[in-house]
Design a protein around this motif. Structure first.
Motif, PDB file in Angstrom:
ATOM      1  N   GLN A 119      38.946 100.666  10.454  1.00 16.66           N
ATOM      2  CA  GLN A 119      37.594 101.617  10.222  1.00 16.66           C
ATOM      3  C   GLN A 119      37.668 102.152   8.830  1.00 16.66           C
ATOM      4  O   GLN A 119      38.603 102.949   8.591  1.00 16.66           O
ATOM      5  CB  GLN A 119      37.781 102.724  11.309  1.00 16.66           C
ATOM      6  N   ILE A 135      22.457  94.951  14.772  1.00 20.58           N
ATOM      7  CA  ILE A 135      23.111  95.921  15.408  1.00 20.58           C
ATOM      8  C   ILE A 135      22.364  96.465  16.614  1.00 20.58           C
ATOM      9  O   ILE A 135      21.035  96.573  16.519  1.00 20.58           O
ATOM     10  CB  ILE A 135      23.334  97.056  14.389  1.00 20.58           C
ATOM     11  N   ASP A 176      24.629 102.908  17.438  1.00 16.90           N
ATOM     12  CA  ASP A 176      25.592 103.784  17.254  1.00 16.90           C
ATOM     13  C   ASP A 176      25.875 104.019  15.565  1.00 16.90           C
ATOM     14  O   ASP A 176      25.926 103.170  14.859  1.00 16.90           O
ATOM     15  CB  ASP A 176      26.758 103.156  17.842  1.00 16.90           C
ATOM     16  N   THR A 227      28.424 105.267  13.991  1.00 18.51           N
ATOM     17  CA  THR A 227      29.570 104.665  13.479  1.00 18.51           C
ATOM     18  C   THR A 227      29.655 103.153  13.203  1.00 18.51           C
ATOM     19  O   THR A 227      30.133 102.683  12.147  1.00 18.51           O
ATOM     20  CB  THR A 227      30.796 104.733  14.393  1.00 18.51           C
ATOM     21  N   GLN A 228      28.884 102.293  14.139  1.00 20.35           N
ATOM     22  CA  GLN A 228      28.549 101.014  13.927  1.00 20.35           C
ATOM     23  C   GLN A 228      27.768 100.728  12.825  1.00 20.35           C
ATOM     24  O   GLN A 228      27.843  99.655  11.861  1.00 20.35           O
ATOM     25  CB  GLN A 228      27.846 100.285  15.269  1.00 20.35           C
ATOM     26  N   ALA A 273      29.821 101.114   9.796  1.00 24.08           N
ATOM     27  CA  ALA A 273      30.765 100.213   9.643  1.00 24.08           C
ATOM     28  C   ALA A 273      30.251  98.925   9.015  1.00 24.08           C
ATOM     29  O   ALA A 273      30.634  98.054   8.173  1.00 24.08           O
ATOM     30  CB  ALA A 273      31.241  99.609  10.952  1.00 24.08           C
ATOM     31  N   VAL A 274      29.006  98.527   9.641  1.00 22.28           N
ATOM     32  CA  VAL A 274      28.351  97.294   9.022  1.00 22.28           C
ATOM     33  C   VAL A 274      27.971  97.575   7.808  1.00 22.28           C
ATOM     34  O   VAL A 274      28.044  96.540   6.674  1.00 22.28           O
ATOM     35  CB  VAL A 274      27.063  97.032   9.856  1.00 22.28           C
ATOM     36  N   LEU A 306      31.458  93.450  14.693  1.00 22.61           N
ATOM     37  CA  LEU A 306      31.397  94.677  15.679  1.00 22.61           C
ATOM     38  C   LEU A 306      31.858  93.975  17.174  1.00 22.61           C
ATOM     39  O   LEU A 306      31.781  92.820  17.415  1.00 22.61           O
ATOM     40  CB  LEU A 306      29.938  95.086  15.882  1.00 22.61           C
ATOM     41  N   GLY A 320      29.581  99.518  22.626  1.00 23.85           N
ATOM     42  CA  GLY A 320      29.043 100.296  21.396  1.00 23.85           C
ATOM     43  C   GLY A 320      28.679 101.794  21.801  1.00 23.85           C
ATOM     44  O   GLY A 320      28.732 102.418  20.801  1.00 23.85           O
TER      45      GLY A 320
END
Ligand code: SF4
Ligand code: SF4
Ligand code: SF4
Ligand code: SF4
Lengths: 368, 257
Positions: A280, B133, B139, B141-142, B145-146, B158, B191
């Motif tokens: 992360q 996504i 989300d 956080t996703q 991250a992407v 993911l 997710g």
């Protein structure tokens, strides 16, 4: 000293208080949202007193049981597993430096835990997880930290769930190893026996005196009756050979038609240890946290290696799970990966029952 | 030069774009890493392409949007869709099973001014999409991250597994097993962190189909729980109802009744 002692039910509160004073976080089965899971308890009143569970494939209910019975609930979806092998846990923090980067291990810190109401199959499962996480030179620091100071109060099963089959797997219903103290609940009190020096000391602290032969006999009789009335069984004779030989048995496709590939069975299994590791990264790109999370052989990405997926179909994955659990686990770790707790049966939304699958494969062996 | 990022809106409720704004400090940090050159929801400035990274929210429901998405694709190095509308057609894809003329007349006082397509379709039916996504909404956080992966030039990853895995990691009691409550978790992509089961209700399927799923067995499970016919069909024809496995399964249920 290994003799059985008599422990009044009221002494359970003493036990909880003493453990608390000694710095343990005391955990016991606590009822919440229609099932039980190990959670912090402050007194015996936090336990599901007078409640029993009704379990079958794909179904779990709590219902009023017998007045005053403290350990009437056999088990819930939550085993000891999440308390030692955490469902999600940061392992490393990796920071960008002026040149290169620096990785710091994240140490886990928690007070020692004492678990009350642990079943024989739970202890057997923990011993299996020990062989995985504390293997030889390869020791998982996070697991070890939580494991080394834990205190276990086992409860012998005097009643099994219809999904239980510990007798077949030779893990229960009586606790034989891995506990500090073991209790058998009788209507009028417990019979307690120590399983370690810490357990012997605890008996002294509690001021318990030797049990009469009648109590011991009553305890034995209840456990034996539980063993005889076991709801399910699994014929383990030559099981690894059977499963290896039957890798192409049509039953794998038949069960795969019902299997949702949802992974609930592996999540609730107290011995399943598969995990994934995720980085992360902070949005500025300067810090990354490496987290380990429970994963499963039922997730597609788990079998993804460079360029191909090794187990693209559900029948590949169900076969992988069962064959690992009951056969190659023995080659790998010297014991079966199944302790017969029945959780994967109860908590499968589709009600798939591994004892039934094994029986069906055995019945159709060599005909495929 | 910092990478140029754009956020486009098609037919949608803006909820996914809001996840950028909800990112707060993280959004400010992103602004330090990339130049957000087009994001009407957040700021007035709108710069022309090309874009290194284009986020697209919403589905295609008008002839004008069907042309606009092609322009966005031509201007963008990476095109990432955000949300159920863009990935599956969204709730507005319910029109795909209905008579659009009837809707137009019922909803608008002057239907002649409304130029619309008879379908709501995912972005991937119109142009090549580099990454999707999922979620309604996505989300945060996703999303971050992407974005981080793509700014590094790395393949974003993911989870594609079921909500059940997240549900069990959180220690929730399964609503199917303890209450007989229908739950889309076994066939839905993780997710959300199993938000609904944590609140003791079944999953609605906001993140679309998990990459491994068994719709036939799931339909049988619903039937076992007494969820049949129209009711079962409607559970699948929700936010992500037009995505292939759910569409086919719901159509089969509709045909059976
Ligand atoms: S395979 Fe099933 S019965 Fe065996 S230990 Fe795991 S959850 Fe329990
Ligand atoms: S499997 Fe055996 S030890 Fe485990 S809960 Fe059931 S009866 Fe008790
Ligand atoms: S056996 Fe049951 S719990 Fe396991 S993946 Fe299949 S449907 Fe899910
Ligand atoms: S509540 Fe829903 S998401 Fe959670 S384990 Fe059960 S079926 Fe899966």
């Amino acid at each position: 000293m290994n003799e059985a002692t008599r422990m009044p039910k009221a002494a359970l509160d003493n036990l909880i208080a003493i453990l608390g004073r000694e710095g343990y976080r005391v955990m016991g089965p606590v009822a919440r949202d229609g099932t039980v899971a190990f959670d912090e308890i402050r007194s015996a009143a936090d336990l599901p007193v007078g409640i029993r569970d009704a379990q079958e494939a794909g179904r779990y209910r709590l219902a009023p049981g017998i007045d005053g019975e403290i350990f009437g609930v056999v088990n819930g979806a939550g085993s000891l597993k999440p308390h030692f092998f955490a469902p999600a846990e940061p392992l490393l923090e990796i920071r960008r430096e002026r040149r290169g980067f620096k990785a710091n291990e994240i140490a886990s810190a928690a007070p020692p835990h004492a678990f009350i109401g642990v079943r024989a199959c739970d202890l057997a499962a923990l011993a299996i997880q020990d062989r995985i996480f504390l293997h030889d030179r390869f020791r998982d620091a996070h697991y070890e930290l939580r494991r080394k100071d834990a205190f276990f109060v086992a409860v012998d099963c005097t009643r099994s769930a219809p999904t239980c089959f510990c007798v077949s797997m030779k893990t229960g219903p009586r606790a034989t190893a891995g506990f500090d103290l073991a209790l058998t609940e009788l209507p009028g009190g417990f019979v307690a026996r120590p399983g370690s020096p810490a357990g012997e000391a605890m008996i002294v602290k509690l001021g318990l005196s030797a049990a009469g032969g009648a109590d011991e006999a009553a305890a034995r009789a209840l456990i034996d009756e539980c063993a005889r009335g076991m709801g399910r069984r699994m014929d383990t004779a030559d099981l690894p050979r059977l499963l290896y030989d039957e890798a192409e048995n049509p039953r794998w496709r038949e069960v795969a038609a019902r299997c949702l590939s949802c992974a609930n069975c592996t999540m609730v299994c107290p011995t399943c240890f598969c995990h994934t590791v995720i980085d992360q990264t902070e949005i500025d790109g300067n810090m990354s946290r490496r987290v380990r999370k429970w994963d499963s052989c039922f997730s597609l990405e788990h079998a993804h290696i460079h360029g191909i997926n090794l187990r693209p179909k559900i029948h590949d994955r169900y076969r992988q799970w069962l064959t690992h659990k009951l056969a190659s686990w023995i080659d790998q770790f010297g014991s079966s990966g199944c302790v017969g707790c029945g959780r994967c049966i109860t908590w499968c939304p589709a009600g798939i029952d591994l004892t039934e699958e094994v029986a069906a494969i055995r019945a159709s062996a060599g005909k495929g | 030069m910092k990478p140029r990022v754009a956020v486009f809106k098609f037919a949608s409720c803006d909820g996914c774009q809001l996840q950028f704004l909800n990112a707060g400090d993280e959004l400010l940090k992103l602004a330090g890493q990339a130049d957000i050159v087009y994001f009407p929801e957040a700021r007035g400035r709108a710069l022309a392409g090309p874009y290194d990274l284009a986020f697209v929210e919403g589905s295609v429901t008008t002839p004008a949007d069907a042309r606009r998405i092609i322009e966005v694709r031509e201007e963008s190095r990476y095109l990432v869709t955000i949300g159920a509308c863009a990935a599956a057609g969204g709730i507005q894809a319910l029109r795909n099973w209905a008579d659009i003329e009837q809707y137009r007349r019922a909803v608008y006082p002057s239907p002649e001014f409304i130029s619309t397509l008879s379908t709501s379709t995912p972005i991937s039916e119109h142009v090549r999409v580099d990454f999707e996504i999922w979620g309604c909404p996505i989300d945060k956080t996703q999303l971050l991250a992407v974005t981080r992966s793509l700014l590094f030039g790395a393949q974003p990853v993911l989870p594609g597994h079921s909500v059940c895995i997240e549900c069990k990691r959180s220690g929730n009691a399964c609503v199917i097993v303890t209450r007989g409550e229908p739950c889309l978790g076994p066939v839905t992509r993780a997710g959300c962190g199993a938000l609904c089961p944590a609140m003791n209700r079944g999953c609605y399927g906001c993140f679309g189909p998990a990459d491994a799923h068994n719709m036939e067995s799931f339909a049988a499970l619903l039937a076992d729980q007494g969820v049949r016919g129209d009711d079962a069909m409607r559970r699948l024809r929700g936010i992500n109802g037009y995505v292939r496995p759910w569409r086919e399964s719901a159509d089969a249920l509709a045909a059976k009744k």
